[in-house]
Design an enzyme around this catalytic site. Structure first.
Site, PDB file in Angstrom:
ATOM      1  N   ILE A 104       0.886  -1.161   0.000  1.00  0.00           N
ATOM      2  CA  ILE A 104       0.000   0.000   0.000  1.00  0.00           C
ATOM      3  C   ILE A 104       0.923   1.209   0.000  1.00  0.00           C
ATOM      4  CG2 ILE A 104      -0.236  -0.125   2.532  1.00  0.00           C
ATOM      5  CD1 ILE A 104      -2.934   1.300   2.227  1.00  0.00           C
ATOM      6  N   SER A 105       0.683   2.132  -0.896  1.00  0.00           N
ATOM      7  CA  SER A 105       1.581   3.276  -1.057  1.00  0.00           C
ATOM      8  C   SER A 105       1.635   4.138   0.187  1.00  0.00           C
ATOM      9  CB  SER A 105       1.125   4.141  -2.234  1.00  0.00           C
ATOM     10  OG  SER A 105       1.385   3.510  -3.453  1.00  0.00           O
ATOM     11  N   ALA A 106       2.693   4.937   0.272  1.00  0.00           N
ATOM     12  CA  ALA A 106       2.794   5.938   1.330  1.00  0.00           C
ATOM     13  C   ALA A 106       1.664   6.951   1.163  1.00  0.00           C
ATOM     14  CB  ALA A 106       4.146   6.642   1.257  1.00  0.00           C
TER      15      ALA A 106
END
Length: 262
Positions: A104-106
């Site tokens: 999950i992206s930043a």
């Protein structure tokens, strides 16, 4: 721990270490989205302020990553802790593994992509999220386009799609999932999702060596596609479809191989 410093006029002052870091490097020639994320990491670890979702979004607003009130509202509604793996540090501005060699992206990257697509996520519009992973960004799209619009997520890993559906069911986007205005599917993202095309906004999470033609075909005239393109190094391309059907593109920033925008 604060540090004593001598100011311009010889006056002693006490500052936090992250403040020194910001002052020294704020003029560095770093792309705005990356710079915001870099500062964000230092501030979060030094100050420890983001212990919940609201604090995280407010920090992104403070450092200029989030400029739009609409985006801040959507991200405050969508608790990242419901989409990050259990026990992980969900409210720190870093990407987190979600299994299956995906992340999950930043939060600053989610915010950056939402900023790039904001004008194409108005109520009633259609949005496609390719490589939807945890379902977070698809759910954010759904909250922004509302009950009159459609947000579609496609992901090629069945287990992630099932997890993403469960994530959304626990979130404030659940009513949109129930009504069919938000949907998540197992599919080859390179082929898009023709059923709800054309799309005003298309976001691609995984890097591609070139822009898939199916996504260009499914992009509405006046629509925008955001996609990381390249092999070892990638550019985050912003592609706008002009009224005559031609494409106009520019690079929002550069990223390294392995960066995920899921």
């Amino acid at each position: 721990m604060q540090i004593a410093t001598i100011g311009r006029w010889g006056v002693s002052a006490r500052v936090w270490p992250w403040q020194i870091f910001r002052r020294r490097f704020s003029r560095a020639a770093t792309p705005p989205y990356l710079k915001a994320g870099l500062f964000n990491r230092f501030e979060l670890f030094w100050r420890g302020r983001a212990n919940d979702n609201i604090a995280l979004v407010e920090l992104l607003q403070e450092n200029g990553t989030i400029k739009s009130d609409r985006i801040a509202h959507a991200m405050k509604q969508l608790d990242r802790g419901l989409f990050a793996p259990q026990g992980e540090i969900a409210y720190v501005d870093i990407p987190l593994p979600i299994g299956y060699n995906a992340t999950i992206s930043a939060p600053h990257m989610h915010a950056a992509c939402l900023e790039l697509l904001e004008n194409h996520l108005e109520p009633g519009m259609h949005a496609l999220d390719v490589g939807s992973g945890t379902g977070y960004l698809t759910a954010a799209f759904a909250l922004m386009v509302g009950e009159q619009g459609y947000a579609v997520g496609v992901e090629h890993i069945p287990e992630l799609v099932q997890q993403s559906i469960e994530n959304v069911k626990r979130s404030k986007a659940a009513p949109l999932l129930e009504s069919g205005h938000l949907s998540l599917h197992v599919a080859d993202g390179r082929q898009g999702w023709p059923e709800q095309a054309p799309y005003d906004a298309i976001h691609v999470g995984a890097a591609a060596s070139s822009v898939p033609q199916a996504l260009v075909d499914q992009l509405k005239t006046g629509g925008r596609l955001v996609i990381p393109v390249g092999d070892i190094y990638q550019d985050l391309l912003v592609i706008d479809k002009q009224p005559d059907g031609s494409l106009q593109s520019h690079s929002a920033t550069s990223v390294r191989s392995g960066t995920s925008y899921i």
